[in-house]
Motif scaffolding. Structure first.
Motif, short mmCIF file in Angstrom:
data_model
loop_
_atom_site.label_atom_id
_atom_site.label_comp_id
_atom_site.label_asym_id
_atom_site.label_seq_id
_atom_site.Cartn_x
_atom_site.Cartn_y
_atom_site.Cartn_z
N ALA A 98 0.84 -1.20 0.00
CA ALA A 98 0.00 0.00 0.00
C ALA A 98 0.88 1.25 0.00
CB ALA A 98 -0.92 0.00 1.22
N LEU A 99 1.91 1.26 0.84
CA LEU A 99 2.84 2.39 0.89
C LEU A 99 3.67 2.48 -0.39
CD1 LEU A 99 4.12 2.08 4.58
CD2 LEU A 99 2.47 3.73 3.68
N TYR A 100 3.99 1.32 -0.95
CA TYR A 100 4.77 1.28 -2.19
C TYR A 100 4.01 1.98 -3.33
CZ TYR A 100 6.66 -0.58 -6.57
OH TYR A 100 7.16 -0.71 -7.84
N PHE A 101 2.75 1.64 -3.49
CA PHE A 101 1.96 2.24 -4.56
C PHE A 101 1.64 3.71 -4.28
CE2 PHE A 101 0.82 -2.28 -5.45
CZ PHE A 101 1.30 -2.32 -6.75
N LYS A 102 1.49 4.05 -3.02
CA LYS A 102 1.21 5.44 -2.68
C LYS A 102 2.43 6.33 -2.93
CE LYS A 102 0.30 8.59 1.14
NZ LYS A 102 0.31 8.78 2.60
N ASN A 103 3.59 5.89 -2.44
CA ASN A 103 4.81 6.71 -2.53
C ASN A 103 5.61 6.49 -3.80
OD1 ASN A 103 4.14 7.57 0.08
ND2 ASN A 103 5.39 5.99 1.05
N GLN A 104 5.29 5.38 -4.52
CA GLN A 104 6.02 5.02 -5.74
C GLN A 104 7.52 4.91 -5.48
OE1 GLN A 104 4.61 4.50 -9.31
NE2 GLN A 104 3.33 3.76 -7.63
N GLU A 105 7.85 4.22 -4.39
CA GLU A 105 9.24 4.01 -4.04
C GLU A 105 9.39 2.70 -3.28
OE1 GLU A 105 10.22 7.40 -1.67
OE2 GLU A 105 9.37 6.56 0.16
N ILE A 106 10.61 2.16 -3.30
CA ILE A 106 10.88 0.91 -2.58
C ILE A 106 10.73 1.15 -1.08
CG2 ILE A 106 12.61 -0.87 -2.12
CD1 ILE A 106 11.62 -0.81 -5.01
N ASN A 157 -5.69 -0.11 3.13
CA ASN A 157 -5.08 0.97 2.35
C ASN A 157 -5.52 2.33 2.89
OD1 ASN A 157 -5.09 3.03 -0.02
ND2 ASN A 157 -3.76 1.39 -0.73
N LYS A 158 -6.80 2.48 3.20
CA LYS A 158 -7.31 3.75 3.73
C LYS A 158 -6.72 4.06 5.11
CE LYS A 158 -11.72 3.40 1.24
NZ LYS A 158 -11.63 4.62 0.42
N ILE A 159 -6.51 3.02 5.91
CA ILE A 159 -5.92 3.22 7.24
C ILE A 159 -4.45 3.61 7.12
CG2 ILE A 159 -5.25 2.05 9.38
CD1 ILE A 159 -8.24 2.69 9.20
N ALA A 160 -3.74 2.97 6.19
CA ALA A 160 -2.29 3.19 6.06
C ALA A 160 -1.94 4.45 5.27
CB ALA A 160 -1.64 1.98 5.40
N GLN A 221 -3.43 -5.30 -3.64
CA GLN A 221 -3.36 -3.84 -3.67
C GLN A 221 -3.33 -3.32 -5.11
OE1 GLN A 221 -3.28 -1.34 -0.98
NE2 GLN A 221 -4.29 -3.15 -0.17
N HIS A 222 -2.52 -3.97 -5.93
CA HIS A 222 -2.39 -3.55 -7.33
C HIS A 222 -3.73 -3.72 -8.06
CE1 HIS A 222 0.56 -3.50 -10.98
NE2 HIS A 222 -0.26 -2.48 -10.97
N LEU A 223 -4.41 -4.82 -7.82
CA LEU A 223 -5.69 -5.08 -8.45
C LEU A 223 -6.73 -4.04 -8.02
CD1 LEU A 223 -7.34 -7.12 -10.20
CD2 LEU A 223 -7.99 -8.23 -8.05
N ALA A 224 -6.69 -3.66 -6.74
CA ALA A 224 -7.65 -2.66 -6.24
C ALA A 224 -7.48 -1.32 -6.96
CB ALA A 224 -7.47 -2.48 -4.74
N TYR A 225 -6.24 -0.96 -7.26
CA TYR A 225 -5.99 0.28 -8.03
C TYR A 225 -6.47 0.09 -9.47
CZ TYR A 225 -3.24 2.75 -4.50
OH TYR A 225 -2.84 3.43 -3.38
N ASN A 226 -6.17 -1.05 -10.06
CA ASN A 226 -6.57 -1.33 -11.44
C ASN A 226 -8.08 -1.25 -11.64
OD1 ASN A 226 -4.19 -3.76 -12.83
ND2 ASN A 226 -3.96 -1.63 -12.25
N GLY A 228 -10.18 0.40 -9.82
CA GLY A 228 -10.78 1.65 -9.34
C GLY A 228 -11.35 1.56 -7.94
N ILE A 229 -11.02 0.48 -7.23
CA ILE A 229 -11.51 0.31 -5.85
C ILE A 229 -10.81 1.34 -4.96
CG2 ILE A 229 -11.78 -1.28 -3.92
CD1 ILE A 229 -13.33 -2.05 -6.47
N ILE A 230 -9.52 1.53 -5.21
CA ILE A 230 -8.73 2.54 -4.51
C ILE A 230 -8.33 3.60 -5.52
CG2 ILE A 230 -6.64 2.97 -3.16
CD1 ILE A 230 -6.63 -0.02 -2.45
N ASN A 231 -8.53 4.84 -5.17
CA ASN A 231 -8.15 5.91 -6.10
C ASN A 231 -7.61 7.11 -5.31
OD1 ASN A 231 -10.51 7.40 -5.21
ND2 ASN A 231 -11.72 6.07 -6.56
#
Length: 231
Positions: A98-106, A157-160, A221-226, A228-231
């Motif tokens: 979740a943090l990886y996709f949010k921050n776009q970093e390792i 994801n919303k909590i983190a 997490q990746h699927l949820a973004y794909n 549109g569950i998480i935006n």
């Protein structure tokens, strides 16, 4: 890998490889917590059973029973503490991607624990809320519990990744999943991913979960973004 990219085995594996040390460290902490708990619980169990083994007199039954009950009373809160620790550590398997996709970093191995320490109360209360409704759902004909389990990735994801109030994050996760036009495909892919995880884990006698569990979390997490569950 951008969160907008397609969620599949190839991208999931690539993300896992970039952060395998972080996931391995988390697995190590879980094993360490288990070992410490087993050692403490075994010692307390022996303390409670010792009078039974060395007692030769009938009136000592009161002493041995008292020692055994005292052992149980002491072991119960230790078990609860262990359960809380393992639950919080386990949720980090989802927090990391979740943090990886949010921050776009390792996400390095220290980051999840800093986040957990900083937001300990938030994570704890969110876990209690989710566990309560999940348990209640399974208690009532199982199906409601299964339904609640599908909002897990979005809720975590919303909590983190946001400051949204805990209960609002919980209710909005329902809306995000079940009011989405992609709800059926999202749920279907989640079920398929879970089945693959279970089969791979069983075929490897559980050892494979060191890799399959992080990959399942990344994919969810990746699927949820794909979808549109998480935006």
């Amino acid at each position: 890998i951008p969160k907008e990219s397609e969620a599949n085995l190839k991208t999931t594996w690539k993300i896992y490889k970039s952060q395998w040390k972080t996931f391995l460290a988390l697995t190590g902490f879980l094993i360490l917590a288990y070992v410490i708990y087993i050692i403490i619980d075994t010692i307390l169990s022996l303390v409670g059973l010792a009078p039974l083994m060395f007692s030769n007199y009938q009136y000592d039954e009161y002493v041995t029973t008292g020692a055994f009950i005292a052992s149980l009373i002491i072991r119960t809160p230790i078990y609860l503490i262990y359960s809380v620790i393992t639950a919080l550590l386990s949720v980090l398997f989802v927090v990391i991607p979740a943090l990886y996709f949010k921050n776009q970093e390792i996400i390095t191995w220290k980051v999840p624990y800093k986040v957990l320490k900083k937001n300990f109360k938030r994570y704890l209360l969110a876990g209690i809320l989710y566990s309560f409704f999940l348990g209640l759902g399974f208690l009532f004909c199982i199906i409601p519990g299964i339904v609640i389990s599908f909002i897990g990735p979005a809720f975590i994801n919303k909590i983190a990744c946001s400051d949204m109030p805990i209960f609002k994050a919980f209710t909005s996760s329902f809306q995000a999943v079940f009011k989405s036009p992609n709800a059926l495909s999202y749920i279907g892919m989640q079920i398929l991913a879970a089945l693959i995880y279970v089969i791979a884990t069983l075929c490897s006698c559980g050892i494979g979960s060191i890799i399959t569990l992080p990959m399942l979390s990344i994919y969810s997490q990746h699927l949820a973004y794909n979808k549109g569950i998480i935006n």
